[in-house]
Design an enzyme around this catalytic site. Structure first.
Site, mmCIF file in Angstrom:
data_model
loop_
_atom_site.group_PDB
_atom_site.id
_atom_site.type_symbol
_atom_site.label_atom_id
_atom_site.label_comp_id
_atom_site.label_asym_id
_atom_site.label_seq_id
_atom_site.Cartn_x
_atom_site.Cartn_y
_atom_site.Cartn_z
ATOM 1 C CB SER A 127 -0.852 -0.025 1.276
ATOM 2 O OG SER A 127 -1.351 1.246 1.573
ATOM 3 C CE1 TYR A 163 -4.023 -2.295 5.363
ATOM 4 C CE2 TYR A 163 -3.392 -0.052 4.798
ATOM 5 C CZ TYR A 163 -3.745 -1.329 4.413
ATOM 6 O OH TYR A 163 -3.815 -1.645 3.076
ATOM 7 C CE LYS A 214 -1.561 -4.209 3.353
ATOM 8 N NZ LYS A 214 -1.897 -5.558 2.881
HETATM 9 P P1 NAD Z 1 -11.002 -6.547 1.100
HETATM 10 O O1 NAD Z 1 -11.220 -6.461 2.564
HETATM 11 O O2 NAD Z 1 -12.162 -6.379 0.199
HETATM 12 O O3 NAD Z 1 -10.273 -7.927 0.720
HETATM 13 C C1 NAD Z 1 -9.425 -8.611 1.612
HETATM 14 C C2 NAD Z 1 -9.995 -10.007 1.776
HETATM 15 O O4 NAD Z 1 -9.162 -10.735 2.671
HETATM 16 C C3 NAD Z 1 -11.398 -9.999 2.383
HETATM 17 O O5 NAD Z 1 -12.304 -10.675 1.526
HETATM 18 C C4 NAD Z 1 -11.235 -10.720 3.731
HETATM 19 O O6 NAD Z 1 -12.369 -11.487 4.042
HETATM 20 C C5 NAD Z 1 -9.989 -11.541 3.487
HETATM 21 N N1 NAD Z 1 -9.209 -11.860 4.685
HETATM 22 C C6 NAD Z 1 -8.803 -11.052 5.683
HETATM 23 N N2 NAD Z 1 -8.107 -11.735 6.603
HETATM 24 C C7 NAD Z 1 -8.067 -13.034 6.162
HETATM 25 C C8 NAD Z 1 -7.500 -14.223 6.668
HETATM 26 N N3 NAD Z 1 -6.851 -14.253 7.830
HETATM 27 N N4 NAD Z 1 -7.625 -15.357 5.933
HETATM 28 C C9 NAD Z 1 -8.290 -15.357 4.750
HETATM 29 N N5 NAD Z 1 -8.881 -14.261 4.236
HETATM 30 C C10 NAD Z 1 -8.753 -13.106 4.937
HETATM 31 O O7 NAD Z 1 -9.857 -5.499 0.729
HETATM 32 P P2 NAD Z 1 -9.280 -5.080 -0.674
HETATM 33 O O8 NAD Z 1 -9.570 -3.641 -0.859
HETATM 34 O O9 NAD Z 1 -9.676 -6.052 -1.704
HETATM 35 O O10 NAD Z 1 -7.737 -5.199 -0.345
HETATM 36 C C11 NAD Z 1 -6.967 -6.338 -0.707
HETATM 37 C C12 NAD Z 1 -5.559 -6.132 -0.212
HETATM 38 O O11 NAD Z 1 -5.047 -4.916 -0.777
HETATM 39 C C13 NAD Z 1 -5.440 -5.975 1.303
HETATM 40 O O12 NAD Z 1 -4.260 -6.625 1.732
HETATM 41 C C14 NAD Z 1 -5.333 -4.478 1.487
HETATM 42 O O13 NAD Z 1 -4.625 -4.139 2.649
HETATM 43 C C15 NAD Z 1 -4.555 -4.074 0.238
HETATM 44 N N6 NAD Z 1 -4.769 -2.666 -0.136
HETATM 45 C C16 NAD Z 1 -6.032 -2.198 -0.384
HETATM 46 C C17 NAD Z 1 -6.215 -0.853 -0.721
HETATM 47 C C18 NAD Z 1 -7.586 -0.293 -0.956
HETATM 48 O O14 NAD Z 1 -7.721 0.934 -0.984
HETATM 49 N N7 NAD Z 1 -8.611 -1.092 -1.182
HETATM 50 C C19 NAD Z 1 -5.105 0.019 -0.812
HETATM 51 C C20 NAD Z 1 -3.835 -0.504 -0.585
HETATM 52 C C21 NAD Z 1 -3.680 -1.860 -0.252
HETATM 53 N N1 UFG Z 2 -12.501 12.135 2.171
HETATM 54 C C1 UFG Z 2 -13.493 13.048 2.436
HETATM 55 N N2 UFG Z 2 -14.708 12.587 2.883
HETATM 56 C C2 UFG Z 2 -14.942 11.259 3.083
HETATM 57 C C3 UFG Z 2 -13.916 10.325 2.806
HETATM 58 C C4 UFG Z 2 -12.696 10.799 2.367
HETATM 59 O O1 UFG Z 2 -13.307 14.254 2.260
HETATM 60 O O2 UFG Z 2 -16.053 10.896 3.507
HETATM 61 C C5 UFG Z 2 -11.213 12.617 1.656
HETATM 62 C C6 UFG Z 2 -10.027 12.313 2.555
HETATM 63 O O3 UFG Z 2 -9.864 13.335 3.516
HETATM 64 C C7 UFG Z 2 -8.881 12.232 1.545
HETATM 65 C C8 UFG Z 2 -9.571 11.673 0.289
HETATM 66 O O4 UFG Z 2 -10.951 11.937 0.450
HETATM 67 O O5 UFG Z 2 -8.401 13.530 1.250
HETATM 68 C C9 UFG Z 2 -9.365 10.181 0.113
HETATM 69 O O6 UFG Z 2 -9.746 9.500 1.298
HETATM 70 P P1 UFG Z 2 -9.881 7.900 1.342
HETATM 71 O O7 UFG Z 2 -10.287 7.542 2.720
HETATM 72 O O8 UFG Z 2 -10.735 7.427 0.214
HETATM 73 O O9 UFG Z 2 -8.396 7.401 1.009
HETATM 74 P P2 UFG Z 2 -7.017 7.593 1.801
HETATM 75 O O10 UFG Z 2 -6.004 7.995 0.776
HETATM 76 O O11 UFG Z 2 -7.178 8.488 2.970
HETATM 77 O O12 UFG Z 2 -6.719 6.140 2.330
HETATM 78 C C10 UFG Z 2 -6.552 5.052 1.412
HETATM 79 C C11 UFG Z 2 -6.923 3.733 2.085
HETATM 80 C C12 UFG Z 2 -5.925 3.410 3.160
HETATM 81 C C13 UFG Z 2 -4.534 3.474 2.638
HETATM 82 C C14 UFG Z 2 -4.268 4.792 1.955
HETATM 83 C C15 UFG Z 2 -2.919 4.813 1.302
HETATM 84 O O13 UFG Z 2 -8.204 3.820 2.657
HETATM 85 O O14 UFG Z 2 -6.158 2.094 3.584
HETATM 86 O O15 UFG Z 2 -5.242 5.013 0.937
HETATM 87 O O16 UFG Z 2 -2.833 3.742 0.423
HETATM 88 F F1 UFG Z 2 -3.645 3.337 3.662
#
Ligand code: NAD
Ligand code: UFG
Length: 338
Positions: A124, A148, A152
């Site tokens: 991430s 979190y 990572k």
């Molecule tokens: P998500 O929560 O939709 O998917 C993660 C999946 O992992 C879920 O379906 C959950 O049930 C499963 N899971 C969690 N713990 C588990 C375990 N112990 N065993 C088996 N399954 C398990 O999230 P996502 O947005 O699809 O994210 C996928 C990956 O990408 C995550 O590792 C997340 O940290 C990373 N990531 C996501 C974002 C984002 O903005 N969505 C950004 C950066 C990194």
């Molecule tokens: N924001 C609002 N209103 C809301 C939600 C978000 O104004 O209701 C703003 C936030 O302040 C930020 C932007 O929209 O400026 C994006 O916010 P998000 O929560 O969508 O995304 P972030 O970049 O803050 O966080 C995301 C993931 C985290 C991850 C991070 C960096 O949620 O898990 O990107 O990868 F760590």
């Protein structure tokens, strides 16, 4: 190739499974369903047109992993499984460290024992903490601002050490910026439980009338319009990045990190306007104080992924908005109605 997707029933895992199948690979999904639902797999099967190998269970369960490696001749693992809510990680650090580290450690131990040493890890942009510069190159200093992000960072470190200890490992960490949007079919998408934390799911629920207005967290940042700037990329582009990474590591040993982002910073207010224009909907908003822990700007330098993986984000934010809106309208309660 036969690819195991841990966390394969999640938001990014489902879209990536579809793109792996489209690229001619076969997939095996594992998910504990801690943040997903069993109905999801049937939706993915509808898109790809055939049934999929799927296991419900914990990625930190070595017996289950061993069974999967016995049942299937896995070539590569893409490790999505993990808990991902920043705020929750601050409240429940032990749960986050336990889950995210146990999953990675157990997976690597079983992979080592079974001689499967090709791994793509979901990292991430949060590993950059408050970035010293934008756009952020992979060489920027790493420091996590919350538990979190620390999970990572720690897993990246473990994987880098593993690749040094045994050069037979081929490992890539993909540092995602902000994935948005949904599959164009409207069958799969992001399904946050409760009040969405992230901007685009919140905007979509406001547009759909589920929430009365968006709260814009601060308009006094040192950015062009004062609101937070992020690098939003279509989840289908992110999925394609995994296809590129899996094909790249087939003959690339060692450990390497890649940013997956567009390289374009977009503000909260620009996001609202783009969503309104792309969907013809109205998104009322009010500006409220900053959200604690937020940073002003975060966007990628995606040069390394372009040069080494041959990957670039191709879809526009407007396309992501249209796809997210189709998913929202056709599934107003997410997967819950299945
Ligand atoms: P998500 O929560 O939709 O998917 C993660 C999946 O992992 C879920 O379906 C959950 O049930 C499963 N899971 C969690 N713990 C588990 C375990 N112990 N065993 C088996 N399954 C398990 O999230 P996502 O947005 O699809 O994210 C996928 C990956 O990408 C995550 O590792 C997340 O940290 C990373 N990531 C996501 C974002 C984002 O903005 N969505 C950004 C950066 C990194
Ligand atoms: N924001 C609002 N209103 C809301 C939600 C978000 O104004 O209701 C703003 C936030 O302040 C930020 C932007 O929209 O400026 C994006 O916010 P998000 O929560 O969508 O995304 P972030 O970049 O803050 O966080 C995301 C993931 C985290 C991850 C991070 C960096 O949620 O898990 O990107 O990868 F760590």
């Amino acid at each position: 190739m036969k690819i195991l997707l841990t966390g394969g029933a999640g938001y990014i895992g489902t879209h990536t499974a579809v793109q792996f199948v489209a690229a001619g690979h076969s997939v095996v999904l594992l998910d504990s369903l801690v943040n997903s639902r069993p109905e999801v797999v049937a939706r993915v099967e509808r898109i790809v047109g055939h049934s999929l190998a799927y296991y419900t269970g914990d990625c930190a369960d070595p017996k289950l992993l061993d069974q999967i490696f016995t049942d299937h001749d896995i070539d590569v693992v893409v490790h999505f499984a993990g808990l991902k809510a920043v705020g929750e990680s601050v409240e429940q650090p032990l749960r986050y460290y336990r889950n995210n580290l146990d999953c990675a450690l157990t997976l690597c131990e079983v992979m080592e024992a079974r001689g499967v040493r090709r791994l793509v890890f979901s990292s991430s942009a949060s590993v950059y903490g408050t970035p010293e510069q934008v756009p952020i190159p992979e060489t920027a200093s790493l420091h996590a601002a919350n538990p979190y992000g620390a999970t990572k960072l720690f897993v990246e470190r473990i994987l880098a050490d593993l690749a040094v200890a045994n050069p037979a490992w081929h490992i890539v960490a993909l540092r995602y910026f902000n994935p948005i949007g949904a599959h164009p079919s409207g069958l799969i998408g992001e399904d946050p439980q409760g009040i969405p934390n992230n901007l685009f799911p919140y905007i979509a629920q406001v547009a759909a009338g589920r929430r009365d207005k968006l709260r814009v967290f601060g308009d006094d940042y040192p950015t062009p319009d004062g609101t937070g700037v992020r690098d939003y990329l279509h989840v289908m582009d992110l999925a394609d990045g995994h296809v590129a990474a899996v094909e790249h590591i087939a003959d690339q040993a060692g450990w390497r990190g890649y940013n997956l982002g567009t390289g374009q910073g977009v503000s909260v207010l620009e996001s609202v306007r783009t969503f309104e224009q792309a969907t013809g909907s109205h998104v009322p908003y009010e500006v409220v104080p900053r959200r604690p822990g937020d940073i002003a700007e975060c966007y990628a330098d995606p040069t390394r992924a372009r040069e080494e993986l041959g990957w670039v984000a191709r879809r526009t934010i407007a396309e992501a908005c249209a796809d997210a809106w189709r998913w929202q309208r056709e599934n107003p309660n997410g997967y819950a109605a299945d």
